[in-house]
Design a protein around this motif. Structure first.
Motif, PDB file in Angstrom:
ATOM      1  N   ALA A 173      -3.688  -1.576  -8.457  1.00 24.93           N
ATOM      2  CA  ALA A 173      -4.444  -2.508  -8.023  1.00 24.93           C
ATOM      3  C   ALA A 173      -4.471  -4.117  -8.615  1.00 24.93           C
ATOM      4  O   ALA A 173      -4.419  -4.384  -7.905  1.00 24.93           O
ATOM      5  N   GLN A 188      -4.644   4.263 -10.115  1.00 20.46           N
ATOM      6  CA  GLN A 188      -4.713   3.426  -9.327  1.00 20.46           C
ATOM      7  C   GLN A 188      -5.145   2.392  -9.629  1.00 20.46           C
ATOM      8  O   GLN A 188      -5.162   1.421  -9.053  1.00 20.46           O
ATOM      9  N   GLN A 228      -3.514   4.665  -2.136  1.00 20.34           N
ATOM     10  CA  GLN A 228      -4.705   6.454  -1.316  1.00 20.34           C
ATOM     11  C   GLN A 228      -3.992   7.474  -1.993  1.00 20.34           C
ATOM     12  O   GLN A 228      -3.706   7.692  -1.770  1.00 20.34           O
ATOM     13  N   THR A 231       1.253  -1.386   0.138  1.00 21.10           N
ATOM     14  CA  THR A 231      -0.017   0.587   0.588  1.00 21.10           C
ATOM     15  C   THR A 231       0.885   0.780  -0.162  1.00 21.10           C
ATOM     16  O   THR A 231       1.819   1.476   0.881  1.00 21.10           O
ATOM     17  N   THR A 268      -1.829  -0.954  -4.116  1.00 20.92           N
ATOM     18  CA  THR A 268      -2.894   0.256  -3.327  1.00 20.92           C
ATOM     19  C   THR A 268      -2.732   1.207  -3.322  1.00 20.92           C
ATOM     20  O   THR A 268      -1.255   1.553  -2.578  1.00 20.92           O
TER      21      THR A 268
END
Length: 549
Positions: free
Chosen positions: A411, A407, A418, A384, A416
């Motif tokens: 994925a 994004q 943010q 992440t 991941t």
């Protein structure tokens, strides 16, 4: 829709029982729609027909002092500083089919000494500032003191900070005679004339009379346009300089309107409030073209990357950095979100750069390879990360949908992301002092190598704007070598070598190269879309009927 879009549109109250008034109002509305369908004239906001009204992506009118227009990114330099001021040199923006070269501006010629540590500039005679005072070596030295000389009473720290990329290697300067200036540098600086293209000169008389803050509200330069008025957050009005040394511009007036919301910019264009917009929403481009507007694009020296934070995991690992460069579908981004207003970036050099070499296009779209590289780096299940990105701003295109698409691509390989949005001006404050906002793993920002010093700024060890803290001794050595090579073609070969190293080190996620889309009303004539972020507004005019009506 932001308030600035409606700020100067009077609200009319319809008298009751006046059917004739209703009819006239309806007819006016129909006429307005017809004008919009024909590319609109924007004459109501300009006061005269021959007025160019630009809907900028900036959120405010950039500061008007020499060079400080960078407060809204390079949007300020190209639309404010380049119009009100001149530099010693400038980019030739008169052609659309070649990379702009450096040509004379307030200097007519220049030459270096043998070791490229001293440059002599021969200044243009018979040039005056807008207030009638003369341009000469004394005026040049006064302005250079504002930029560089901390011991001088003329020094201006804010100007030094904004112009630092172009002046940080200047050692000193001296007047040889009224029209001859010598600039000495801290070591060889082969491309000083290129870097000086955005060092602008204001009237010493006006600066002394107004002070730094006052001058920023009443600027006086030598440029093709003169300051008329400003309303912060609303508009800047500039009139053509009838006495401009290079001939008066063809357009009477230029009005800048900050309209950061792309939908509002298109609405302003269609309604005739403006007759030029930057960065239209890509989905609107086909319809705007069909309605008779001029949709212009051209390759230029621009790259839209994610700058990785190389100081901590996972991006201190070059294999991770390379993996992400194989995980994103650049062509899909260009086709489906940007609608052809950008080009996939497969390496670190845009096509419209002399250092571009096809052999340095080293990335592609291969999710399986991305997963393999992540496993090899010790992240078989991904990780992440956080990305700081601006929601709008100079050269950033449509960052929210673009980053949302990236994004999703990442994925798919287990990474991941943010997303952490930030206001453009706030990001610039962090970036130029070498910080990634919010301690994120990466930041997304629009960058360029248009001035050669930017290569050192983005990739040189210890450089302030090198926010990702990239460092490679081989790159540093090549950057230093470039400063000793006078021939620009030979220097481009050096930058191509740097690009090859960057392709192996992968300090950025390289995404696309912008094609600088803008839309003009059909009544705007004579504009040349250059291969540059900057634009020459002096040869266009506004007026006449639309042939597309």
């Amino acid at each position: 829709m932001p308030s600035n879009f409606l700020a100067d549109r009077p609200q009319r109250r319809r008298p009751p029982g006046r059917h004739r008034g209703i009819l006239l109002t309806a007819l006016a509305a129909v006429l307005g729609l017809l004008l919009a369908a024909c590319g609109g004239s924007a004459t109501s906001s300009g006061g005269t027909q021959n007025t160019l009204i630009i809907g900028m992506t900036a959120s405010d009118i950039p500061v008007l002092d020499t060079g400080l227009a960078q407060g809204q990114g390079y949007e300020g330099l190209r639309f404010v500083a380049n119009q009100l001021y001149d530099g010693l040199t400038k980019f030739d923006l008169t052609q659309g089919n070649q990379i702009p070269k450096i040509v004379p501006d307030l200097a007519t010629s220049w030459e270096p000494n043998a070791d490229l540590t001293s440059w002599t500039f021969h200044l243009r005679p018979n040039v005056t500032f807008h207030d009638g005072t003369p341009w000469n070596a004394d005026a040049a030295i006064f302005n250079l003191q504002r930029y560089t000389d901390k011991a001088s009473p003329n020094f201006y720290q804010e100007l030094n900070a904004q112009g630092g990329l172009s002046v940080q290697g200047i050692k000193n300067y001296s007047k040889i005679d009224d029209l001859t200036l010598r600039i000495n540098t801290n070591g060889p600086w082969s491309y000083l004339p290129t870097d000086l293209a955005t060092v602008y000169f204001g009237s010493p008389t006006a600066i002394k009379a107004e002070g730094n803050q006052g001058f920023a509200e009443k600027p006086v330069g030598t440029g093709p346009f003169k300051f008329e008025s400003v309303q912060r957050g609303q508009r800047l009005v500039m009139d053509r300089n009838e006495n401009y040394w290079n001939g008066a511009p063809k357009v009477d007036k230029v009005i800048l309107r900050p309209i950061p919301d792309p939908t509002a910019r298109v609405a302003a264009l269609r309604s005739g409030e403006v007759n030029w917009i930057e960065v239209p929403p890509p989905d609107d481009v086909p319809n705007l073209r069909n309605q008779g507007f001029q949709v212009l694009t051209n390759s230029y020296n621009h790259i839209w990357p994610w700058v990785y934070n190389l100081t901590k995991p996972p991006f201190n690992n070059p294999t991770v950095r390379e993996a992400l460069n194989w995980a994103i579908n650049r062509q899909s981004l260009v086709d489906n979100i940007l609608k052809g207003t950008a080009e996939p970036a497969l390496g670190f050099v845009p096509h419209a750069d002399a250092a571009y070499r096809t052999g340095n296009d080293v990335y592609g779209y291969d999710p399986a390879k991305a997963k393999q590289l992540l496993a090899q780096a010790g992240y078989p299940n991904g990780f992440t990360m956080t990305l700081s990105y601006p929601t709008s701003g100079s050269g950033n295109m449509v960052p929210t949908p673009m980053n949302t698409a990236l994004q999703a691509d990442l994925a798919a390989v287990g990474v991941t992301v943010q997303l952490k949005p930030i206001e453009w001006a706030a990001m610039l404050n962090d970036f130029f002092v070498g910080r990634i906002p919010d301690d994120a793993n990466a930041l997304n920002i629009s960058l360029s190598y248009q001035q050669e010093g930017f290569w050192r700024s983005w990739f040189g060890t210890g450089s302030g704007p090198n926010a990702g803290k990239y460092s490679n001794p081989k790159v540093d050595a090549l950057l230093q070598q470039a400063k000793t090579v006078l021939d620009p073609t030979a220097r481009s070969d050096i930058y191509a070598q740097i690009a090859a190293i960057l392709g192996k080190d992968s300090p950025w996620l390289v995404v696309v190269n912008d094609r600088n889309p803008r839309v003009l009303a059909s009544t705007v004539h004579g504009f040349v879309e250059p291969q540059s972020w900057f634009a020459d507004l002096t040869q266009l005019s506004v007026g006449g009927s639309s042939s597309n009506s």
